[in-house]
Scaffold this motif. Structure first.
Motif, PDB file in Angstrom:
ATOM      1  N   SER A   1      54.502  37.053  32.947  1.00  0.00           N
ATOM      2  CA  SER A   1      54.255  37.449  34.332  1.00  0.00           C
ATOM      3  C   SER A   1      52.807  37.905  34.519  1.00  0.00           C
ATOM      4  O   SER A   1      52.127  37.499  35.468  1.00  0.00           O
ATOM      5  N   LEU A   2      52.326  38.735  33.617  1.00  0.00           N
ATOM      6  CA  LEU A   2      50.946  39.218  33.709  1.00  0.00           C
ATOM      7  C   LEU A   2      49.955  38.077  33.497  1.00  0.00           C
ATOM      8  O   LEU A   2      48.909  38.015  34.149  1.00  0.00           O
TER       9      LEU A   2
ATOM     10  N   THR B   1      45.371  34.951  40.482  1.00  0.00           N
ATOM     11  CA  THR B   1      44.752  35.998  41.295  1.00  0.00           C
ATOM     12  C   THR B   1      43.236  35.931  41.140  1.00  0.00           C
ATOM     13  O   THR B   1      42.742  35.746  40.031  1.00  0.00           O
ATOM     14  N   PRO B   2      42.503  36.086  42.220  1.00  0.00           N
ATOM     15  CA  PRO B   2      41.033  36.144  42.092  1.00  0.00           C
ATOM     16  C   PRO B   2      40.631  37.246  41.100  1.00  0.00           C
ATOM     17  O   PRO B   2      41.278  38.295  41.013  1.00  0.00           O
ATOM     18  N   SER B   3      39.575  36.980  40.352  1.00  0.00           N
ATOM     19  CA  SER B   3      39.154  37.882  39.272  1.00  0.00           C
ATOM     20  C   SER B   3      38.991  39.325  39.719  1.00  0.00           C
ATOM     21  O   SER B   3      39.456  40.246  39.041  1.00  0.00           O
ATOM     22  N   ALA B   4      38.327  39.534  40.843  1.00  0.00           N
ATOM     23  CA  ALA B   4      38.078  40.902  41.313  1.00  0.00           C
ATOM     24  C   ALA B   4      39.390  41.625  41.601  1.00  0.00           C
ATOM     25  O   ALA B   4      39.547  42.802  41.269  1.00  0.00           O
TER      26      ALA B   4
ATOM     27  N   GLU C   1      40.869  44.858  39.603  1.00  0.00           N
ATOM     28  CA  GLU C   1      41.272  46.095  40.288  1.00  0.00           C
ATOM     29  C   GLU C   1      42.702  46.480  39.927  1.00  0.00           C
ATOM     30  O   GLU C   1      42.996  47.663  39.696  1.00  0.00           O
ATOM     31  N   ARG C   2      43.582  45.509  39.897  1.00  0.00           N
ATOM     32  CA  ARG C   2      44.984  45.773  39.575  1.00  0.00           C
ATOM     33  C   ARG C   2      45.122  46.349  38.164  1.00  0.00           C
ATOM     34  O   ARG C   2      45.852  47.315  37.946  1.00  0.00           O
ATOM     35  N   PHE C   3      44.394  45.760  37.213  1.00  0.00           N
ATOM     36  CA  PHE C   3      44.476  46.233  35.828  1.00  0.00           C
ATOM     37  C   PHE C   3      43.770  47.580  35.656  1.00  0.00           C
ATOM     38  O   PHE C   3      44.181  48.390  34.839  1.00  0.00           O
TER      39      PHE C   3
END
Length: 93
Positions: free
Chosen positions: A23-24, A31-34, A38-40
């Motif tokens: 999933s990750l 997902t866009p890199s930025a 941010e999520r991580f």
């Protein structure tokens, strides 16, 4: 603790960890890199879960170059580095 889990519970835990990694991994691909960064950054356990899953996945890889893509790439780079017809403009980043 993992030592108090039954074999069935350990197997279920391993499956869940594998699912979490997949999933990750998908999040990182779509997902866009930025946004992924941010999520991580917002949840450091995502980083830990991803890398724990990756380490677990690589345990199933063969130590031979044919089974492990990282070793295959390293072998390819070494072969090209020592090759007579290597391209001096090849960059490995």
């Amino acid at each position: 603790s993992s030592s108090s889990l039954t074999p069935l519970q350990l197997a279920a835990k391993a499956k869940l960890a594998g699912s979490r990694f997949r999933s990750l991994n998908e999040v990182l691909y779509i997902t866009p890199s930025a946004e992924a960064f941010e999520r991580f950054q917002a949840d450091p356990t995502l980083f830990e879960d991803y890398h724990a899953g990756f380490r677990e996945q690589t345990l199933g890889w063969s130590n031979k170059s044919e089974g492990n893509p990282v070793n295959w790439i390293i072998d390819l780079i070494r072969q090209r580095r020592h090759s007579q017809d290597r391209n001096p403009h090849t960059v490995v980043a």
